[in-house]
Design an enzyme around this catalytic site. Structure first.
Site, PDB file in Angstrom:
ATOM      1  CE  LYS A 284      -9.113  -4.250  13.726  1.00 37.32           C
ATOM      2  NZ  LYS A 284      -7.963  -4.251  12.822  1.00 37.32           N
TER       3      LYS A 284
ATOM      4  CE  LYS B 123      -5.082 -23.415  -8.135  1.00 33.97           C
ATOM      5  NZ  LYS B 123      -6.425 -22.974  -7.842  1.00 33.97           N
TER       6      LYS B 123
ATOM      7  CE  LYS C 270     -11.552  -0.253  10.395  1.00 38.36           C
ATOM      8  NZ  LYS C 270     -10.767   0.492   9.409  1.00 38.36           N
TER       9      LYS C 270
ATOM     10  CG  ASN D  25      -0.172  -0.162   2.496  1.00 31.67           C
ATOM     11  OD1 ASN D  25       0.602   0.714   2.855  1.00 31.67           O
ATOM     12  ND2 ASN D  25      -0.340  -1.293   3.180  1.00 31.67           N
TER      13      ASN D  25
ATOM     14  CG  ASP E 230      -6.803  -5.281   5.744  1.00 28.45           C
ATOM     15  OD1 ASP E 230      -6.271  -5.370   6.863  1.00 28.45           O
ATOM     16  OD2 ASP E 230      -7.482  -4.300   5.386  1.00 28.45           O
TER      17      ASP E 230
ATOM     18  CG  PHE F  28      -2.855   5.179  13.649  1.00 29.10           C
ATOM     19  CD1 PHE F  28      -2.301   5.012  14.909  1.00 29.10           C
ATOM     20  CD2 PHE F  28      -2.697   6.396  13.005  1.00 29.10           C
ATOM     21  CE1 PHE F  28      -1.598   6.045  15.518  1.00 29.10           C
ATOM     22  CE2 PHE F  28      -1.990   7.437  13.601  1.00 29.10           C
ATOM     23  CZ  PHE F  28      -1.450   7.261  14.860  1.00 29.10           C
TER      24      PHE F  28
HETATM   25  N1  CTP Z   1      -4.191  -3.990  11.685  1.00 32.31           N
HETATM   26  C1  CTP Z   1      -3.502  -5.071  12.195  1.00 32.31           C
HETATM   27  N2  CTP Z   1      -3.394  -6.220  11.447  1.00 32.31           N
HETATM   28  C2  CTP Z   1      -3.993  -6.320  10.228  1.00 32.31           C
HETATM   29  C3  CTP Z   1      -4.710  -5.211   9.721  1.00 32.31           C
HETATM   30  C4  CTP Z   1      -4.803  -4.073  10.489  1.00 32.31           C
HETATM   31  O1  CTP Z   1      -2.955  -4.993  13.295  1.00 32.31           O
HETATM   32  N3  CTP Z   1      -3.853  -7.431   9.543  1.00 32.31           N
HETATM   33  C5  CTP Z   1      -4.275  -2.780  12.520  1.00 32.31           C
HETATM   34  C6  CTP Z   1      -3.740  -1.526  11.854  1.00 32.31           C
HETATM   35  O2  CTP Z   1      -2.351  -1.368  12.132  1.00 32.31           O
HETATM   36  C7  CTP Z   1      -4.550  -0.431  12.514  1.00 32.31           C
HETATM   37  C8  CTP Z   1      -5.872  -1.095  12.811  1.00 32.31           C
HETATM   38  O3  CTP Z   1      -5.623  -2.507  12.758  1.00 32.31           O
HETATM   39  O4  CTP Z   1      -3.991   0.004  13.724  1.00 32.31           O
HETATM   40  C9  CTP Z   1      -6.975  -0.776  11.868  1.00 32.31           C
HETATM   41  O5  CTP Z   1      -6.548  -1.063  10.570  1.00 32.31           O
HETATM   42  P1  CTP Z   1      -7.531  -0.997   9.321  1.00 32.31           P
HETATM   43  O6  CTP Z   1      -6.850  -1.557   8.130  1.00 32.31           O
HETATM   44  O7  CTP Z   1      -8.106   0.394   9.241  1.00 32.31           O
HETATM   45  O8  CTP Z   1      -8.674  -1.939   9.839  1.00 32.31           O
HETATM   46  P2  CTP Z   1      -9.104  -3.365   9.433  1.00 32.31           P
HETATM   47  O9  CTP Z   1      -9.497  -4.046  10.692  1.00 32.31           O
HETATM   48  O10 CTP Z   1      -8.072  -4.017   8.599  1.00 32.31           O
HETATM   49  O11 CTP Z   1     -10.426  -3.072   8.608  1.00 32.31           O
HETATM   50  P3  CTP Z   1     -10.624  -2.609   7.083  1.00 32.31           P
HETATM   51  O12 CTP Z   1      -9.306  -2.674   6.381  1.00 32.31           O
HETATM   52  O13 CTP Z   1     -11.615  -3.585   6.608  1.00 32.31           O
HETATM   53  O14 CTP Z   1     -11.178  -1.199   7.161  1.00 32.31           O
END
Ligand code: CTP
Length: 395
Positions: free
Chosen positions: A340, A288, A336, A209, A278, A322
């Site tokens: 979480k 594959k 969130k 990203n 994610d 964040f």
């Molecule tokens: N985060 C994490 N591990 C992941 C994805 C996200 O620890 N695999 C943490 C990020 O560092 C951030 C928080 O979760 O502090 C929220 O991240 P975000 O990507 O906004 O949330 P997601 O739960 O991944 O939801 P989405 O992407 O669906 O909005």
């Protein structure tokens, strides 16, 4: 950040003396009151006029100057200083200070200084490595002087090696550490994640990203400057490692999970500012694609949610996440925070100008279970400071 702080800058006759102008300028921009003492040799390399124009203060170079503005200049300048830096520090000043010699304005003032002193040796590699210089540096360390390691590279004399003056922003970091803030995070252990993660599609390509790591690195610097013991788990970024933080480089979400998991116990504060990918390609999909050359078979699987996993095994840590949102920023961030089970979430919208990836500024809203604090656009350094100030209020 250095408002009201009195910085004494000593400049000696190394060729790098010209670089001290940039250092003085950066300190003035941080609102420090900068006073300069130059040796006669330094003035062969750069004019005192440069420093007088930059700092607005008269450069001192003579113990017997009857127009210095001070009654006893070397004593007054020594006593006023909150912190002292000699950059560049020549072999000569190092030898004089190690032996208590006071034969010019700089060396005489230094004998009267009680503030912390940072010496930045810069000279030819052989002069630096000479046993006399090394013995003098070792002795100065026993006197409590901080020695900033010279950088390596191409030197003005044509040689290559150790002896270069580090860049001004690195030198400023030592002064910020010493003088910028109260040490209100002293004794606290802080774990911060920063940057993007990368998930390989094949040996050449990866999913990632736009994160540059600036916000996470600003958080790490702020925590260090406030006296915390900092571990920074960082994805691949092109930023210099923050001073005095233990930096743990990782690439994938799984590696970030393992590094965070390994350091989690014993932490007081954990701030997850990394933009963790994610999804990652499932192994089978990657294989594959390799076999068939057909990318339409790409299948993704979720990476471990690091924050949620840490939240599940929390034992006293303050947990801050964040969130980067493109829409419904507050609702999604609140969701969130609850899902979480976090103590705090810092929300920023990717749609606002001056917020998000790559910029030097951010517009954040700090959310806790019962409090919402919307902050105006500010530098990422200021945003980081606001985050830790709020965490401190809640600890
Ligand atoms: N985060 C994490 N591990 C992941 C994805 C996200 O620890 N695999 C943490 C990020 O560092 C951030 C928080 O979760 O502090 C929220 O991240 P975000 O990507 O906004 O949330 P997601 O739960 O991944 O939801 P989405 O992407 O669906 O909005």
């Amino acid at each position: 950040m250095l408002k009201g702080k009195h910085i004494l800058l000593g400049i000696t006759g190394g060729i790098a003396a010209y670089k001290a102008a940039n250092l003085a300028s950066m300190l003035v921009k941080l609102h420090a009151d900068v006073h300069v003492i130059m040796t006669k040799n330094a003035q062969q390399i750069i004019s005192p006029v440069v420093f007088e124009a930059l700092t607005g203060n008269k450069v001192a170079d003579d113990v017997f100057d009857r127009n210095s503005g001070y009654q006893v200049a070397h004593i007054a300048m020594a006593q006023e200083a909150d912190v002292v830096m000699i950059a560049p520090a020549s072999a000569n000043i190092i030898a004089k200070l190690a032996n208590g010699i006071a034969d010019d304005m700089l060396s005489t003032t230094m004998l009267a200084v009680t503030a912390p002193v940072y010496l930045v040796p810069a000279m030819n590699t052989h002069m630096l490595e000479h046993p006399a210089t090394q013995a003098n540096i070792a002795r100065l360390k026993t006197y409590g002087y901080h020695i900033v390691e010279p950088a390596s590279g191409f030197l003005a004399c044509g040689d290559s090696g150790k002896g270069k003056l580090p860049e001004a922003d690195e030198l400023v970091e030592y002064l910020l550490y010493e003088a910028a803030y109260e040490k209100d995070l002293a004794g606290k252990k802080v774990l911060i994640t920063a940057g993007p993660t990368r998930e390989a599609l094949d040996p050449v390509r990866f999913l990632t990203n736009h994160s540059t790591g600036k916000m996470g690195y600003a958080l790490a610097k702020d925590a260090v400057r406030r006296g915390a013991e900092v571990v920074l788990v960082t994805g691949p970024v092109s930023l210099p490692a923050p001073l005095y933080a233990k930096t743990v480089p990782v690439t994938t979400a799984q590696e970030m999970y393992e590094a965070v998991n390994a350091h989690f116990d014993g932490m007081d504060i954990v701030v997850m500012s990394a933009a963790v990918a994610d999804y990652r390609p499932s192994h089978t999909a990657a294989e594959k694609i390799k076999k068939t050359g057909n990318a339409s078979v790409l299948e993704l699987e979720r990476t471990t949610d690091i924050l949620a996993s840490m939240s599940a095994r929390k034992n006293g840590q303050f947990l801050c996440g964040f969130s980067m949102e493109t829409e419904h920023m507050l609702e999604n961030s609140r969701a969130k925070l609850a899902k979480k089970n976090l103590d705090m979430i810092v929300a920023n919208s990717l749609r606002m100008e001056g917020a998000g990836f790559g910029t030097d500024t951010n517009i954040i809203t700090i959310l806790t279970k019962d409090h919402t604090q919307e902050l105006p656009k500010m530098s990422k350094d200021e945003a980081a400071h606001a985050v830790f100030s709020q965490i401190l209020r809640l600890l």
